[in-house]
Design a protein around this motif. Structure first.
Motif, PDB file in Angstrom:
ATOM      1  N   VAL A 131       8.379 -13.255   0.888  1.00  0.00           N
ATOM      2  CA  VAL A 131       7.946 -11.871   1.083  1.00  0.00           C
ATOM      3  C   VAL A 131       8.835 -11.187   2.113  1.00  0.00           C
ATOM      4  O   VAL A 131       9.314 -11.823   3.062  1.00  0.00           O
ATOM      5  N   THR A 132       9.066  -9.913   1.906  1.00  0.00           N
ATOM      6  CA  THR A 132       9.722  -9.105   2.922  1.00  0.00           C
ATOM      7  C   THR A 132       9.140  -7.699   2.871  1.00  0.00           C
ATOM      8  O   THR A 132       8.550  -7.299   1.862  1.00  0.00           O
ATOM      9  N   ALA A 133       9.287  -6.967   3.964  1.00  0.00           N
ATOM     10  CA  ALA A 133       8.829  -5.575   4.021  1.00  0.00           C
ATOM     11  C   ALA A 133      10.004  -4.675   3.688  1.00  0.00           C
ATOM     12  O   ALA A 133      11.024  -4.705   4.377  1.00  0.00           O
ATOM     13  N   ILE A 134       9.879  -3.909   2.611  1.00  0.00           N
ATOM     14  CA  ILE A 134      10.956  -3.011   2.218  1.00  0.00           C
ATOM     15  C   ILE A 134      10.575  -1.577   2.579  1.00  0.00           C
ATOM     16  O   ILE A 134       9.403  -1.216   2.561  1.00  0.00           O
ATOM     17  N   PRO A 135      11.548  -0.734   2.928  1.00  0.00           N
ATOM     18  CA  PRO A 135      11.237   0.639   3.330  1.00  0.00           C
ATOM     19  C   PRO A 135      10.851   1.498   2.127  1.00  0.00           C
ATOM     20  O   PRO A 135      11.453   1.406   1.056  1.00  0.00           O
ATOM     21  N   THR A 136       9.835   2.327   2.303  1.00  0.00           N
ATOM     22  CA  THR A 136       9.423   3.283   1.270  1.00  0.00           C
ATOM     23  C   THR A 136       9.198   4.640   1.932  1.00  0.00           C
ATOM     24  O   THR A 136       9.304   4.775   3.155  1.00  0.00           O
ATOM     25  N   ALA A 137       8.846   5.628   1.104  1.00  0.00           N
ATOM     26  CA  ALA A 137       8.627   6.986   1.621  1.00  0.00           C
ATOM     27  C   ALA A 137       7.452   7.060   2.580  1.00  0.00           C
ATOM     28  O   ALA A 137       7.360   7.993   3.392  1.00  0.00           O
ATOM     29  N   ARG A 138       6.534   6.079   2.519  1.00  0.00           N
ATOM     30  CA  ARG A 138       5.328   6.124   3.361  1.00  0.00           C
ATOM     31  C   ARG A 138       5.239   4.927   4.306  1.00  0.00           C
ATOM     32  O   ARG A 138       4.162   4.601   4.786  1.00  0.00           O
ATOM     33  N   GLY A 139       6.366   4.293   4.570  1.00  0.00           N
ATOM     34  CA  GLY A 139       6.348   3.140   5.458  1.00  0.00           C
ATOM     35  C   GLY A 139       6.663   1.863   4.708  1.00  0.00           C
ATOM     36  O   GLY A 139       6.928   1.882   3.497  1.00  0.00           O
ATOM     37  N   PRO A 140       6.615   0.724   5.396  1.00  0.00           N
ATOM     38  CA  PRO A 140       6.990  -0.537   4.755  1.00  0.00           C
ATOM     39  C   PRO A 140       5.998  -0.977   3.689  1.00  0.00           C
ATOM     40  O   PRO A 140       4.795  -0.747   3.804  1.00  0.00           O
ATOM     41  N   CYS A 141       6.539  -1.628   2.656  1.00  0.00           N
ATOM     42  CA  CYS A 141       5.725  -2.216   1.592  1.00  0.00           C
ATOM     43  C   CYS A 141       6.087  -3.693   1.511  1.00  0.00           C
ATOM     44  O   CYS A 141       7.264  -4.050   1.489  1.00  0.00           O
ATOM     45  N   TYR A 142       5.079  -4.549   1.461  1.00  0.00           N
ATOM     46  CA  TYR A 142       5.308  -5.987   1.404  1.00  0.00           C
ATOM     47  C   TYR A 142       5.441  -6.413  -0.053  1.00  0.00           C
ATOM     48  O   TYR A 142       4.498  -6.305  -0.836  1.00  0.00           O
ATOM     49  N   LEU A 143       6.641  -6.874  -0.408  1.00  0.00           N
ATOM     50  CA  LEU A 143       6.959  -7.241  -1.788  1.00  0.00           C
ATOM     51  C   LEU A 143       7.082  -8.748  -1.905  1.00  0.00           C
ATOM     52  O   LEU A 143       7.814  -9.381  -1.147  1.00  0.00           O
ATOM     53  N   LEU A 144       6.354  -9.335  -2.860  1.00  0.00           N
ATOM     54  CA  LEU A 144       6.426 -10.759  -3.115  1.00  0.00           C
ATOM     55  C   LEU A 144       6.016 -11.056  -4.557  1.00  0.00           C
ATOM     56  O   LEU A 144       5.244 -10.289  -5.133  1.00  0.00           O
ATOM     57  N   ASP A 145       6.642 -12.042  -5.138  1.00  0.00           N
ATOM     58  CA  ASP A 145       7.586 -13.030  -4.678  1.00  0.00           C
ATOM     59  C   ASP A 145       9.016 -12.531  -4.907  1.00  0.00           C
ATOM     60  O   ASP A 145       9.274 -11.807  -5.851  1.00  0.00           O
ATOM     61  N   LEU A 146       9.944 -12.990  -4.076  1.00  0.00           N
ATOM     62  CA  LEU A 146      11.314 -12.496  -4.129  1.00  0.00           C
ATOM     63  C   LEU A 146      12.293 -13.504  -4.722  1.00  0.00           C
ATOM     64  O   LEU A 146      13.497 -13.292  -4.627  1.00  0.00           O
ATOM     65  N   GLY A 147      11.789 -14.562  -5.325  1.00  0.00           N
ATOM     66  CA  GLY A 147      12.708 -15.493  -5.961  1.00  0.00           C
ATOM     67  C   GLY A 147      12.364 -16.952  -5.827  1.00  0.00           C
ATOM     68  O   GLY A 147      13.036 -17.812  -6.396  1.00  0.00           O
TER      69      GLY A 147
END
Length: 336
Positions: A131-147
C-alpha cells in the motif's frame, strides 16, 4: 518509546549500496532520534561510509550478510538458496526485535516471500498487501494492492480493504471512504471477483464502503482507500509515474523553446518546484507491506538517494504509529 531502530537492506535496488548508504547517512543526519542497521557486505558498506566524514557511528551499526538477491532472481531461489542474503538478515533483525522495521529496494517478489516466511502474517490475514498513499485532488488516497498479489480472491480484496482502512485511520483519516477500483461505477460492471468483494464489503459492519470507483475518480479524491488486485494496482501506479514524468518533461521543453518562454519559465519556477515537491515520485516513494507481524517498507528499485530517504521516513512513521499492533487490534474486531 525507545529510539527507533530500522534495518536497511544496503545491497538491494538497481543502484545498490552507493545509493542506499548515501540515503541512510542523510537520514541519520536529519533525524537525531533515528538508529539504523545497514545490512550487507560489511567491507563495501564501510568503504562507502568513510567517504562521508562526521557520521555519528553511535547511531549506526553494520550487520554483515554475505549474499545478495538479484533483481531478476526467482523468489523461491531467494527463499531456499540464500539464507545469508542482506534482505533476509534485515528481516531476521525485525523478527528478533533488534530492529522495529525493515526497508529494502530489492526484488519485490523475494521480499514478499521472505517477509511472509520470516515475519508471518497477522491472524485472519491470508496475504500481505502493498500500500502507498498517492496524491489526489482531495488529499492522499491509500491504494492497495500494488503488485504483491497478482491473483486475488474476493476474500483477499476484502482483507485488503480492512487493512487499508486501518492504515488510513493511523494517518488521521476519520471514517475512511472505501471503494473498489473497477471499469465502471454501476453495480453490474466488473468481473466476478470484484462483484463478490463488493458484496462482502457491503455486509461489513462499521466500514464506510461507498462502492466502485474508476481511475479518474481515484484522482478526483472520491475515496480515501481504493482496493484492487496487484496486477491492476501495479499497472496503475507505474502508468501514473510515467505520465507525471512525461508531463514534467513536456513542461520543461515548452519553457525552453524561446527567450520569451524561458522568461515565463523563470517566473513560474517557484510554483513548478512546489508542484514537483507535492506530486513528484520522490515524495511518495515507499510502499508498506500491510498484514505482517512486523513493518516492511519496499522502496522503488530505481529510487534516488532522496527517494530512498522517503522510504526510510515511511518506515519510521509506521514504527511511531505502532501500525502492526494497531492492525491486529482493529482486525480482530472487523474480521469477526
Amino acid at each position: 518509546m525507545s529510539a527507533p531502530i530500522i534495518a536497511v537492506d544496503a545491497m538491494g535496488g538497481d543502484f545498490g549500496p552507493h545509493c542506499i548508504v548515501q540515503a541512510s547517512l542523510a537520514c541519520l543526519a536529519a533525524i537525531p532520534s533515528l538508529h539504523l542497521v545497514l545490512v550487507g557486505q560489511s567491507p563495501v558498506i564501510e568503504e562507502l561510509i568513510t567517504r562521508h566524514p562526521g557520521v555519528d557511528r553511535s547511531r549506526l551499526q553494520i550487520e554483515h550478510a554475505s549474499e545478495i538477491i538479484g533483481m531478476a532472481e526467482r523468489p523461491a531461489q531467494a527463499l531456499r538458496g540464500k539464507p545469508d542474503s542482506s534482505m533476509r538478515v534485515a528481516l531476521e533483525l525485525v523478527r528478533s526485535g533488534r530492529a522495529q522495521a525493515c526497508v529494502s529496494a530489492g526484488n519485490t517478489g523475494a521480499l514478499m516471500a521472505l517477509s511472509r516466511y520470516v515475519l508471518k502474517t497477522l491472524p485472519g490475514i491470508d496475504r500481505p498487501a502493498m500500500v502507498t498513499a498517492i496524491p489526489t485532488a482531495r488529499g492522499p488516497c491509500y491504494l492497495l494492492d500494488l503488485g504483491a498479489n497478482v491473483d486475488c480472491s474476493a476474500e483477499h480484496l476484502y482483507q485488503f480493504a480492512l487493512m487499508g482502512v486501518v492504515a488510513a485511520e493511523a494517518s488521521g483519516v476519520t471514517n475512511p471512504r472505501v471503494a473498489l477500483l473497477n471499469v465502471g461505477t454501476e453495480e453490474i460492471k466488473g468481473n466476478q471477483q470484484v462483484k463478490l468483494a463488493a458484496s462482502l464489503l457491503q455486509q461489513a459492519i462499521g466500514l464506510n464502503y461507498i462502492g466502485f470507483v474508476e481511475g479518474d475518480g481515484l484522482y478526483r479524491g472520491e475515496a480515501d482507500v481504493v482496493v484492487c488486485d496487484g496486477f491492476v494496482g501495479n499497472i496503475l501506479l507505474k502508468s501514473s509515474e510515467g505520465l507525471a514524468a512525461m508531463i514534467a518533461a513536456r513542461i520543461e521543453a515548452v519553457f525552453s523553446q524561446s527567450l520569451l518562454s524561458r522568461l515565463v519559465g523563470a517566473l513560474a519556477l517557484p510554483l513548478l518546484r512546489r508542484l514537483k515537491n507535492e506530486l513528484g515520485p520522490v515524495q511518495h516513494n515507499g510502499a508498506s507491506f500491510l498484514g505482517l507481524q512486523g513493518i516492511v517498507v519496499k522502496s522503488h528499485g530505481s529510487a534516488s538517494p532522496e527517494a530512498f530517504q522517503t522510504a526510510i521516513r515511511r518506515a519510521l512513521a509506521e514504527v511511531q504509529e505502532n501500525l502492526p499492533q494497531r492492525l491486529h487490534g482493529r482486525l480482530e474486531h472487523l474480521l469477526l
